[in-house]
Design a protein around this motif. Structure first.
Motif: not given
Length: 239
Positions: A104-109, A125-140, A145-150
């Motif tokens: 879940g998102p940090r409060q105030g994100l 975004c620059f992450t060790t996580g896989d891009a699809k899962r990270i996009l899912g975090y934002f969507q949920d 967050m645009a997919p091309e920005s991850i």
């Protein structure tokens, strides 16, 4: 146009749902064995980060998720469980990892990112996580967050904090103002060393340990305070 590159897991999204999943699935058994579920989850995460990074450093890159899952039973062993596979099952591992898959998102994100965008920043975004899962975090979380920005380390086949990883990201914005924002001291301080302006949110780690990592261009306890400090520092530098 200025840019801000966010670390994601632990910075934009907290570990709380992951810790809660461990407690819900194995909490009673762990406590009976003298293991604090939250500490187990943190230690599991940190050891996985180390092994993932060491593999990358030696040219044997595997996704973080692969390494993370594989280490579960080893971590039970180091926690004092003599027969880890008798203590827990693969279904237990999946139940714990399901919490990780739905952080879940940090409060105030949402507020922090909107403030940055309103101030003229593009957000990446620059992450060790896989891009699809990270996009899912934002969507949920209902955060834009645009997919091309991850950008995932999986795409590079190289983990942070390798210099080449940060330099690859920074090179996308040659000649422009670029910030790196994180709630991990190791990450923010590494980005600083390789050319980013840096912003640090101390809410996750509590103790910034300046004697180890040094200080940053902008800091705040919460992610909103960090965004405010970043914007103020950026405006001050351009006036």
């Amino acid at each position: 146009m200025p840019h801000v590159v966010f670390d994601i897991v632990g910075t934009c999204f907290t570990y709380e749902r992951f810790f809660a999943a461990i407690e819900a699935r194995l909490g009673d058994k762990m406590l009976a064995a003298g293991i604090k579920p939250r500490l187990f989850g943190y230690t599991w995460t940190e050891v996985a980060e180390r092994e993932y990074t060491y593999l990358s450093m030696t040219g044997r890159y595997l996704s973080f998720q692969h390494v993370f899952k594989s280490l579960f039973y080893r971590m039970l062993w180091f926690s004092g469980i003599k027969e880890p596979r008798a203590f827990a099952t693969d279904a237990d591992v999946e139940a714990c990892l399901d919490g990780w898959r739905h952080l879940g998102p940090r409060q105030g994100l949402q507020e922090a990112m909107q403030k940055l965008r309103d101030a003229g920043f593009t957000v990446w975004c620059f992450t060790t996580g896989d891009a699809k899962r990270i996009l899912g975090y934002f969507q949920d979380a209902g955060v834009e967050m645009a997919p091309e920005s991850i950008l995932s380390c999986d795409t590079l086949g190289l983990s942070k904090p390798a210099p080449e990883a940060y330099k690859n990201m920074l090179g996308r914005f040659e000649g422009q103002e670029v910030w790196f924002a994180a709630a991990h001291s190791w990450d923010a301080s590494a980005a600083r060393e390789f050319g980013f302006k840096t912003a640090y949110c101390s809410e996750g780690e509590k103790e910034p340990c300046y004697d180890i990592f040094g200080k940053y261009d902008a800091e705040g306890v919460t992610i909103v305070e960090m965004a405010d400090a970043l914007i103020a520092k950026s405006k001050g530098a351009t006036q």
